[in-house]
Structure formats: structure tokens, C-alpha cells
Design a protein around this motif. Structure first.
Motif, PDB file in Angstrom:
ATOM      1  N   MET A   1      14.715  47.233  -7.984  1.00 39.02           N
ATOM      2  CA  MET A   1      15.416  46.159  -7.318  1.00 39.02           C
ATOM      3  C   MET A   1      15.280  46.301  -5.806  1.00 39.02           C
ATOM      4  SD  MET A   1      19.024  45.480  -9.010  1.00 39.02           S
ATOM      5  CE  MET A   1      19.217  45.052 -10.655  1.00 39.02           C
ATOM      6  N   ALA A   2      15.198  45.158  -5.179  1.00 45.92           N
ATOM      7  CA  ALA A   2      15.105  45.168  -3.719  1.00 45.92           C
ATOM      8  C   ALA A   2      16.498  45.298  -3.123  1.00 45.92           C
ATOM      9  CB  ALA A   2      14.448  43.888  -3.237  1.00 45.92           C
ATOM     10  N   ASP A   3      16.577  46.051  -2.051  1.00 49.39           N
ATOM     11  CA  ASP A   3      17.869  46.198  -1.377  1.00 49.39           C
ATOM     12  C   ASP A   3      18.204  44.911  -0.633  1.00 49.39           C
ATOM     13  OD1 ASP A   3      18.256  48.771  -2.242  1.00 49.39           O
ATOM     14  OD2 ASP A   3      17.221  49.648  -0.517  1.00 49.39           O
ATOM     15  N   ARG A   4      19.460  44.518  -0.741  1.00 47.04           N
ATOM     16  CA  ARG A   4      19.915  43.337  -0.005  1.00 47.04           C
ATOM     17  C   ARG A   4      20.094  43.697   1.468  1.00 47.04           C
ATOM     18  NH1 ARG A   4      24.595  40.231  -3.380  1.00 47.04           N
ATOM     19  NH2 ARG A   4      23.298  39.568  -5.106  1.00 47.04           N
ATOM     20  N   PRO A   5      19.883  42.724   2.343  1.00 49.22           N
ATOM     21  CA  PRO A   5      20.147  43.007   3.759  1.00 49.22           C
ATOM     22  C   PRO A   5      21.654  43.183   3.964  1.00 49.22           C
ATOM     23  CG  PRO A   5      19.560  40.696   3.449  1.00 49.22           C
ATOM     24  CD  PRO A   5      19.350  41.392   2.136  1.00 49.22           C
ATOM     25  N   PRO A   6      22.051  43.930   4.969  1.00 47.35           N
ATOM     26  CA  PRO A   6      23.483  44.135   5.196  1.00 47.35           C
ATOM     27  C   PRO A   6      24.188  42.809   5.479  1.00 47.35           C
ATOM     28  CG  PRO A   6      22.205  44.950   7.053  1.00 47.35           C
ATOM     29  CD  PRO A   6      21.232  44.571   5.982  1.00 47.35           C
ATOM     30  N   TYR A   7      25.470  42.779   5.128  1.00 40.52           N
ATOM     31  CA  TYR A   7      26.268  41.565   5.344  1.00 40.52           C
ATOM     32  C   TYR A   7      26.271  41.229   6.828  1.00 40.52           C
ATOM     33  CZ  TYR A   7      30.149  38.294   5.103  1.00 40.52           C
ATOM     34  OH  TYR A   7      30.928  37.172   5.193  1.00 40.52           O
ATOM     35  N   PRO A   8      25.986  39.970   7.179  1.00 38.91           N
ATOM     36  CA  PRO A   8      25.845  39.613   8.593  1.00 38.91           C
ATOM     37  C   PRO A   8      27.158  39.606   9.377  1.00 38.91           C
ATOM     38  CG  PRO A   8      25.628  37.662   7.227  1.00 38.91           C
ATOM     39  CD  PRO A   8      25.706  38.843   6.303  1.00 38.91           C
ATOM     40  N   GLY A   9      28.288  39.642   8.713  1.00 39.23           N
ATOM     41  CA  GLY A   9      29.566  39.669   9.420  1.00 39.23           C
ATOM     42  C   GLY A   9      30.303  38.347   9.312  1.00 39.23           C
ATOM     43  N   ILE A  10      31.249  38.175  10.204  1.00 45.74           N
ATOM     44  CA  ILE A  10      32.093  36.981  10.196  1.00 45.74           C
ATOM     45  C   ILE A  10      31.275  35.784  10.679  1.00 45.74           C
ATOM     46  CG2 ILE A  10      34.172  35.953  11.176  1.00 45.74           C
ATOM     47  CD1 ILE A  10      35.271  38.763  11.520  1.00 45.74           C
ATOM     48  N   PRO A  11      31.388  34.639   9.997  1.00 47.00           N
ATOM     49  CA  PRO A  11      30.656  33.447  10.441  1.00 47.00           C
ATOM     50  C   PRO A  11      31.089  33.009  11.844  1.00 47.00           C
ATOM     51  CG  PRO A  11      31.517  33.139   8.221  1.00 47.00           C
ATOM     52  CD  PRO A  11      32.095  34.407   8.742  1.00 47.00           C
ATOM     53  N   ARG A  12      30.178  32.368  12.543  1.00 53.04           N
ATOM     54  CA  ARG A  12      30.438  31.953  13.924  1.00 53.04           C
ATOM     55  C   ARG A  12      31.616  30.987  14.013  1.00 53.04           C
ATOM     56  NH1 ARG A  12      25.358  29.973  16.346  1.00 53.04           N
ATOM     57  NH2 ARG A  12      24.986  32.174  16.647  1.00 53.04           N
ATOM     58  N   TRP A  13      31.744  30.055  13.046  1.00 57.99           N
ATOM     59  CA  TRP A  13      32.824  29.072  13.125  1.00 57.99           C
ATOM     60  C   TRP A  13      34.192  29.737  12.993  1.00 57.99           C
ATOM     61  CZ3 TRP A  13      36.334  28.274   9.260  1.00 57.99           C
ATOM     62  CH2 TRP A  13      36.009  28.758   7.986  1.00 57.99           C
ATOM     63  N   VAL A  14      34.263  30.839  12.262  1.00 57.73           N
ATOM     64  CA  VAL A  14      35.530  31.552  12.126  1.00 57.73           C
ATOM     65  C   VAL A  14      35.882  32.234  13.449  1.00 57.73           C
ATOM     66  CG1 VAL A  14      36.714  33.429  10.925  1.00 57.73           C
ATOM     67  CG2 VAL A  14      35.217  31.889   9.655  1.00 57.73           C
ATOM     68  N   LYS A  15      34.890  32.831  14.091  1.00 56.23           N
ATOM     69  CA  LYS A  15      35.126  33.476  15.386  1.00 56.23           C
ATOM     70  C   LYS A  15      35.570  32.460  16.431  1.00 56.23           C
ATOM     71  CE  LYS A  15      31.693  37.114  14.735  1.00 56.23           C
ATOM     72  NZ  LYS A  15      30.432  37.677  15.214  1.00 56.23           N
ATOM     73  N   VAL A  16      34.873  31.324  16.496  1.00 61.72           N
ATOM     74  CA  VAL A  16      35.205  30.296  17.488  1.00 61.72           C
ATOM     75  C   VAL A  16      36.597  29.731  17.225  1.00 61.72           C
ATOM     76  CG1 VAL A  16      34.569  28.003  18.340  1.00 61.72           C
ATOM     77  CG2 VAL A  16      32.807  29.722  17.967  1.00 61.72           C
ATOM     78  N   SER A  17      36.919  29.460  15.970  1.00 58.92           N
ATOM     79  CA  SER A  17      38.246  28.933  15.634  1.00 58.92           C
ATOM     80  C   SER A  17      39.342  29.930  15.991  1.00 58.92           C
ATOM     81  CB  SER A  17      38.327  28.609  14.140  1.00 58.92           C
ATOM     82  OG  SER A  17      37.397  27.617  13.801  1.00 58.92           O
ATOM     83  N   GLY A  18      39.108  31.193  15.724  1.00 56.68           N
ATOM     84  CA  GLY A  18      40.090  32.222  16.055  1.00 56.68           C
ATOM     85  C   GLY A  18      40.307  32.351  17.552  1.00 56.68           C
ATOM     86  N   ILE A  19      39.223  32.316  18.305  1.00 56.08           N
ATOM     87  CA  ILE A  19      39.338  32.417  19.765  1.00 56.08           C
ATOM     88  C   ILE A  19      40.083  31.210  20.320  1.00 56.08           C
ATOM     89  CG2 ILE A  19      37.995  32.364  21.905  1.00 56.08           C
ATOM     90  CD1 ILE A  19      35.909  34.118  20.428  1.00 56.08           C
ATOM     91  N   LEU A  20      39.775  30.013  19.829  1.00 49.38           N
ATOM     92  CA  LEU A  20      40.472  28.811  20.298  1.00 49.38           C
ATOM     93  C   LEU A  20      41.962  28.863  19.959  1.00 49.38           C
ATOM     94  CD1 LEU A  20      37.928  25.955  19.509  1.00 49.38           C
ATOM     95  CD2 LEU A  20      38.633  26.811  21.739  1.00 49.38           C
ATOM     96  N   ALA A  21      42.291  29.330  18.770  1.00 52.83           N
ATOM     97  CA  ALA A  21      43.697  29.429  18.379  1.00 52.83           C
ATOM     98  C   ALA A  21      44.440  30.415  19.280  1.00 52.83           C
ATOM     99  CB  ALA A  21      43.805  29.856  16.919  1.00 52.83           C
ATOM    100  N   ILE A  22      43.827  31.549  19.576  1.00 53.41           N
ATOM    101  CA  ILE A  22      44.463  32.543  20.445  1.00 53.41           C
ATOM    102  C   ILE A  22      44.652  31.984  21.850  1.00 53.41           C
ATOM    103  CG2 ILE A  22      44.083  34.772  21.578  1.00 53.41           C
ATOM    104  CD1 ILE A  22      42.806  35.709  18.926  1.00 53.41           C
ATOM    105  N   VAL A  23      43.644  31.284  22.369  1.00 56.18           N
ATOM    106  CA  VAL A  23      43.746  30.704  23.713  1.00 56.18           C
ATOM    107  C   VAL A  23      44.863  29.664  23.762  1.00 56.18           C
ATOM    108  CG1 VAL A  23      42.538  29.234  25.382  1.00 56.18           C
ATOM    109  CG2 VAL A  23      41.376  31.195  24.382  1.00 56.18           C
ATOM    110  N   LEU A  24      44.961  28.810  22.751  1.00 54.43           N
ATOM    111  CA  LEU A  24      46.016  27.794  22.738  1.00 54.43           C
ATOM    112  C   LEU A  24      47.406  28.422  22.637  1.00 54.43           C
ATOM    113  CD1 LEU A  24      44.438  25.014  20.506  1.00 54.43           C
ATOM    114  CD2 LEU A  24      44.879  24.945  22.959  1.00 54.43           C
TER     115      LEU A  24
END
Length: 62
Positions: free
Chosen positions: A1-24
């Protein structure tokens, strides 16, 4: 079996939404603490003085 690539992390839209919520939230807190928002609240809309409005409906007697 081929190894899967590592999980890329949190999606960009989640990061942007979180930052906007914190700023507000921080903006609201700063406005409340400094009083820069003006004289807001229930007393502002009661027609002056914050008195209890009177009604013209008579009280019901038993």
C-alpha cells in the motif's frame, strides 16, 4: 500500500473565519471598555429619562 500524504491541517476558510471572529469580538470589547460606542442601551430608546411607560388600559377588578 502507498503511504498517504500527511494531513494538510486546518482548511483556510476555518482559519479566516476564526481570525475574523476574534477580531470582531476584540473590537466589541474595546468599544465597551472605552465607551467609544456612545450612549447605547435600553434607556436610549425609552423616550428620555428611562421612565416606565404608562398604559391607558384600566386594571381589571374582580
Amino acid at each position: 500500500m502507498a503511504d498517504r500524504p500527511p494531513y494538510p491541517g486546518i482548511p483556510r476558510w476555518v482559519k479566516v473565519s476564526g481570525i475574523l471572529a476574534i477580531v470582531l469580538i476584540l473590537l466589541v470589547v474595546v468599544l465597551l471598555v472605552t465607551g467609544a460606542g456612545g450612549d447605547h442601551g435600553p434607556g436610549r430608546h425609552s423616550g428620555g429619562g428611562g421612565s416606565t411607560p404608562t398604559t391607558s388600559i384600566p386594571a381589571r377588578t374582580p
